[in-house]
Write a protein that holds these residues in place. Structure first.
Motif, PDB file in Angstrom:
ATOM      1  N   UNK A   1       0.848  -1.202   0.000  1.00 54.00           N
ATOM      2  CA  UNK A   1       0.000   0.000   0.000  1.00 54.00           C
ATOM      3  C   UNK A   1       0.881   1.248   0.000  1.00 54.00           C
ATOM      4  N   UNK A   2       0.611   2.160  -0.852  1.00 59.56           N
ATOM      5  CA  UNK A   2       1.351   3.412  -0.857  1.00 59.56           C
ATOM      6  C   UNK A   2       1.019   4.215   0.399  1.00 59.56           C
ATOM      7  N   UNK A   3       1.975   5.022   0.835  1.00 59.41           N
ATOM      8  CA  UNK A   3       1.697   5.896   1.970  1.00 59.41           C
ATOM      9  C   UNK A   3       0.755   6.994   1.538  1.00 59.41           C
ATOM     10  N   UNK A   4       0.269   7.733   2.512  1.00 57.68           N
ATOM     11  CA  UNK A   4      -0.717   8.770   2.212  1.00 57.68           C
ATOM     12  C   UNK A   4      -0.114  10.117   1.889  1.00 57.68           C
ATOM     13  N   UNK A   5       1.190  10.180   1.544  1.00 59.10           N
ATOM     14  CA  UNK A   5       1.825  11.482   1.298  1.00 59.10           C
ATOM     15  C   UNK A   5       1.165  12.221   0.138  1.00 59.10           C
ATOM     16  N   UNK A   6       0.832  11.494  -0.940  1.00 56.44           N
ATOM     17  CA  UNK A   6       0.197  12.149  -2.079  1.00 56.44           C
ATOM     18  C   UNK A   6      -1.161  12.713  -1.674  1.00 56.44           C
ATOM     19  N   UNK A   7      -1.902  11.957  -0.894  1.00 54.32           N
ATOM     20  CA  UNK A   7      -3.205  12.429  -0.424  1.00 54.32           C
ATOM     21  C   UNK A   7      -3.043  13.675   0.436  1.00 54.32           C
ATOM     22  N   UNK A   8      -2.026  13.694   1.295  1.00 49.40           N
ATOM     23  CA  UNK A   8      -1.812  14.846   2.167  1.00 49.40           C
ATOM     24  C   UNK A   8      -1.454  16.096   1.352  1.00 49.40           C
ATOM     25  N   UNK A   9      -0.659  15.908   0.307  1.00 47.80           N
ATOM     26  CA  UNK A   9      -0.318  17.069  -0.521  1.00 47.80           C
ATOM     27  C   UNK A   9      -1.554  17.592  -1.258  1.00 47.80           C
ATOM     28  N   UNK A 293       1.231  14.693  14.202  1.00 50.24           N
ATOM     29  CA  UNK A 293       1.513  14.438  12.794  1.00 50.24           C
ATOM     30  C   UNK A 293       1.513  12.943  12.518  1.00 50.24           C
ATOM     31  N   UNK A 294       1.994  12.146  13.473  1.00 52.34           N
ATOM     32  CA  UNK A 294       1.932  10.698  13.333  1.00 52.34           C
ATOM     33  C   UNK A 294       0.503  10.204  13.217  1.00 52.34           C
ATOM     34  N   UNK A 295      -0.398  10.798  13.991  1.00 46.41           N
ATOM     35  CA  UNK A 295      -1.811  10.444  13.885  1.00 46.41           C
ATOM     36  C   UNK A 295      -2.355  10.784  12.501  1.00 46.41           C
ATOM     37  N   UNK A 296      -1.984  11.962  12.007  1.00 45.34           N
ATOM     38  CA  UNK A 296      -2.439  12.377  10.669  1.00 45.34           C
ATOM     39  C   UNK A 296      -1.939  11.397   9.614  1.00 45.34           C
ATOM     40  N   UNK A 297      -0.675  11.023   9.692  1.00 48.57           N
ATOM     41  CA  UNK A 297      -0.104  10.109   8.701  1.00 48.57           C
ATOM     42  C   UNK A 297      -0.759   8.736   8.776  1.00 48.57           C
TER      43      UNK A 297
END
Length: 576
Positions: A1-9, A293-297
């Protein structure tokens, strides 16, 4: 599973105006807080030495700090609400765009948990990111202020900084994983609760309230464990910081006080050191910010798992003209590595009525979903009038393929909305015809408000609900009708009347059924066994196979077809 970095951006770019305003307010607040110690110190030194100092400058700094803080609080709430709305719309729209295969990746309760809880946590990204950056900038500004006022005081503070980064690094990594674990347990709890609510009558009838309560609440242990681990993580980080901070604070103030005694530091500068030391201690608070931020990620990763499920294809060519010839070639459908359907090769002539029979769990509903385009096969093709439905525009397909289900769900505000939900503004004549063909007109006419009856006040039996689902399907001029056990709760006489109306339609009719009489009326019967076609042909011919006969109770005589206006002698018997 990809991380959610793209979603966060993407989330950060979803409301650029409001996010920019929030960042401006936060930066202004941080700037004012950094100016305040220096301004206060200069004011004190001016008062002690008799030098003039513009009092309005101090007032301006205090006013800027107050206004920026108020604006930041308001924009913090706005940013969170805006982000939550954006995420929920995006996730909900994606879930609804999935075909049945995608929707089966998670239980409904899991989808609900991610849609509600994970979106709310992820939407805290902007406040968390801005808070982290401004807190870090303010802390660094405080350290620089200490170094500029008194190099020795600043150096004493810097000795404790490496310990902070060691603690913060471990906290960020572990808080991300613990957030995912906690929300996973929460999703499991929601899924079990929804199952229990749907089966409430069964639970009460079986007298299993206590056992079902224990089953629903079983994930609480994992939920509690994850929550306790998270708070223990913060506790451990907190007590380490509480040991380091006082030692650093005493050392810095002692060195600055010594500087006042030796003349290296003025009284006003000592006051400024105290203020900047407070800001510098913001570096210690980065541990708590990083936990957020860990919770957000972690929450973003859970949303990414949903958004990574490929949606049903969009676009494509319109369905070509034709009369509804349906063919399946080499169709295979898998679930968790096991085949639900395998090697399906069938052709249904246009305008024919085809019954799909077989024991429970052999893939009848899966075949109906694949044939109607609700489920993409893992292999093979489905064609309508020669066109592969994978290449057909979904809107065009939905306009010519209709479905009715065993447990229909009504959408809209009123009964009129529910019947015409796929075609808003459907003419009353079309609705009346659909109600007549589905044998629903009589009980709808008895409702005090008829078609304007609110769905919230509608109370129907299982058979009445199925007839409304049929009316919704019959309201469209379809080329193919797929009925998945859609008359299982309707009495046999009413079913026969519905069958006559259905036969009068020019559409190809695919009917999943357990009733022998329905199979007997059909032009062709698909007999499924273990996900494969065990037989395909007229009902009377398939009766020669003992396995097919075993699907239906044995009666003195079997009827192959039912002439118009006649009732099958098997209708109304216990097996029906």
């Amino acid at each position: 599973m990809r991380t959610g970095h793209h979603l966060l951006s993407r989330l950060l770019r979803s409301a650029p105006g409001w996010n920019a305003a929030y960042a401006t307010a936060a930066i202004s607040s941080a700037g004012a807080s950094l100016l305040l110690p220096m301004t206060l110190g200069s004011t004190v030194d001016s008062a002690l030495t008799g030098r003039p100092f513009p009092a309005f400058l101090l007032c301006a700094v205090l006013l800027l700090a107050a206004l920026a803080e108020v604006a930041g609080e308001l924009l913090d709430a706005r940013s969170t609400v805006q982000g939550t709305a954006w995420l929920r719309y995006r996730v909900l729209r994606h879930i609804l765009s999935l075909d049945l295969g995608g929707q089966r990746r998670f239980l409904p309760g899991e989808f609900l948990s991610r849609l509600l809880q994970s979106t709310a946590e992820t939407a805290r990204l902007m406040p968390a990111a801005v808070g982290s950056l401004t807190s870090l900038a303010t802390a660094l500004g405080g350290i620089v202020g200490l170094l500029l006022i008194d190099l020795w005081s600043g150096a004493a503070f810097l000795l404790g900084v490496p310990l902070i980064f060691i603690i913060a690094k471990g906290l960020l990594r572990r808080s991300t994983q613990l957030t995912e674990d906690y929300q996973q347990a929460h999703g499991d709890l929601a899924a079990r609760f929804m199952d229990a609510m749907q089966g409430m009558r069964t639970i009460r009838a079986a007298g299993t309230v206590e056992r079902e309560t224990a089953r629903v609440l079983a994930p609480l242990a994992a939920l509690r464990t994850s929550g306790e681990r998270y708070w223990r993580l913060q506790r451990d980080a907190g007590w380490l910081l509480s040991l380091i901070a006082p030692v650093v604070q005493v050392a810095v103030l002692a060195i600055a006080a010594r500087g006042v005694m030796t003349g290296r530091v003025s009284p006003g500068e000592l006051l400024a050191v105290t203020g900047y030391l407070t800001h510098a201690f913001g570096i210690f608070r980065q541990v708590g910010v990083l936990a957020q931020i860990g919770q957000v990620r972690g929450s973003a990763n859970r949303l990414r798992a949903v958004l990574d499920i490929p949606p049903a294809p969009a676009g494509g060519a319109p369905l070509p003209t034709g009369k509804g010839t349906l063919s399946l070639r080499g169709v295979r459908v898998e679930a968790e590595g096991s085949p639900l359907l395998d090697g399906i090769d069938l052709t249904f002539p246009a305008g024919s009525e085809v019954a799909v029979v077989g024991r429970s769990g052999v893939g009848k509903s899966t075949l109906a979903a694949v044939a109607g385009g609700l489920l993409r096969p893992d292999a093979g093709t489905v064609r309508i009038d020669g066109a592969d439905i994978a290449d057909v525009d979904p809107a065009s397909l939905r306009g010519k393929v209709v479905h009715a289900f065993e447990h229909p769900v009504l959408f809209g505000t009123t009964l009129r909305d529910a019947i015409g939900c796929a075609d808003p503004g459907l003419a009353d004549a079309a609705i009346a015809s659909a109600l007549r063909d589905s044998e629903a007109q009589r009980f709808v006419a008895r409702l005090p408000r008829g078609l304007d009856t609110p769905l919230t006040s509608l109370r129907t039996s299982g058979g009445e609900l199925q007839r409304l689902g049929l009316a919704r399907a019959f309201s469209r001029d379809a080329r193919i009708c797929v009925l998945d056990d859609a008359t299982s709760s309707v009495d046999v006489v009413t079913e026969l009347q519905i069958a006559r109306a259905l036969r009068a339609r020019p559409a190809t009719r695919l009917i999943v059924t357990h009733r022998r009489s329905t199979a007997a009326r059909a032009d062709l019967v698909v007999w499924l066994r273990d996900g494969r076609v065990a037989g395909f042909g007229p009902h009377q011919e398939l009766l020669a196979d003992p396995g097919y006969r075993a699907l239906f109770p044995v009666w003195p005589r079997e009827v192959a077809t039912v002439p118009a206006g006649a009732t099958s002698p098997t209708e109304g018997r216990p097996d029906q």
